[in-house]
Design an enzyme around this catalytic site. Structure first.
Site, PDB file in Angstrom:
ATOM      1  CB  CYS A 100      -0.966  -0.053   1.230  1.00 23.43           C
ATOM      2  SG  CYS A 100      -1.952   1.518   1.432  1.00 23.43           S
ATOM      3  CG  HIS A 142      -5.664  -2.393  -1.164  1.00 22.48           C
ATOM      4  ND1 HIS A 142      -4.385  -3.085  -0.405  1.00 22.48           N
ATOM      5  CD2 HIS A 142      -5.274  -1.159  -1.237  1.00 22.48           C
ATOM      6  CE1 HIS A 142      -3.807  -2.023   0.205  1.00 22.48           C
ATOM      7  NE2 HIS A 142      -4.119  -0.986  -0.379  1.00 22.48           N
ATOM      8  CD  GLU A 143      -6.640   1.334  -3.758  1.00 25.75           C
ATOM      9  OE1 GLU A 143      -6.693   2.092  -3.130  1.00 25.75           O
ATOM     10  OE2 GLU A 143      -5.664   0.919  -4.287  1.00 25.75           O
ATOM     11  CG  HIS A 146      -7.370   2.759   1.130  1.00 31.71           C
ATOM     12  ND1 HIS A 146      -6.408   3.061   2.321  1.00 31.71           N
ATOM     13  CD2 HIS A 146      -6.435   2.340   0.424  1.00 31.71           C
ATOM     14  CE1 HIS A 146      -5.199   2.428   2.105  1.00 31.71           C
ATOM     15  NE2 HIS A 146      -5.199   2.153   1.096  1.00 31.71           N
TER      16      HIS A 146
HETATM   17 NI    NI Z   1      -3.688   1.083   0.177  1.00 33.77          NI
END
Ligand code: NI
Length: 175
Positions: A100, A142-143, A146
């Site tokens: 990341c 993954h995003e 966030h």
């Molecule tokens: Ni990331």
């Protein structure tokens, strides 16, 4: 277009749930994702979420392509996803050692579903629906984390699943 500063682990913006983008066609939003694209490319990322550039908005880019950090990534054109929602996930649960841009020096083995169907608005504000599988599905999930104030560190099963970038590179070269 100058790259933006990337929020690093410990910045409160990475822990806070992001807010919906009110108008995808707002010129300020267009400038934001254009700058995020440049920032992601310069950093060698395959995806980036707005909170990573200190903008707590539900906007992300996914852009799988082979590069130094992900040599085996499939090639795809960058996609800007605004206000994405997960419709469902499916397929097998698969693991991959993720990195990341906001977590320097460390990677972690994370298990995720291999397939995801999502809805989002494109940069013209048009609703879209799309199914991703394999690496692009992983980038999206993954995003998406966030946008919820999470990083991959929240997703590892155990500290044993964390690995220094330098060790990971050495192991990959040995493999
Ligand atoms: Ni990331």
């Amino acid at each position: 277009m100058t790259p933006m500063a990337i929020a690093q682990l410990g910045e409160p913006v990475l822990r806070q749930p992001a807010q919906p983008v009110p108008d995808p066609r707002d010129p300020a939003i267009r400038t934001l994702w254009q700058r995020m694209l440049v920032t992601m490319e310069q950093a060698g990322g395959v995806g980036i979420a707005a909170p990573q550039v200190f903008e707590p908005l539900r906007l992300m880019i996914i852009a799988s392509r082979p590069n130094a950090r992900y040599p085996d990534a499939p090639q795809m054109d960058p996609v800007v996803l605004i206000n994405p929602e997960i419709e469902h996930t499916g397929g097998e649960s698969v693991s991959f050692v993720e990195g990341c841009l906001s977590v320097p020096g460390i990677r972690g083995r994370v298990w995720r579903p291999n397939e995801v169907t999502l809805r989002y608005l494109d940069t013209e504000g048009q609703p879209q629906r799309r199914t991703l599988s394999g690496f692009p599905a992983r980038i999206f999930l993954h995003e998406f984390d966030h946008l919820e104030g999470r990083t991959f560190l929240d997703q590892v099963n155990s500290p044993d699943d964390l690995i220094a970038q330098s060790v990971w590179e050495r192991q990959c070269q040995g493999a």
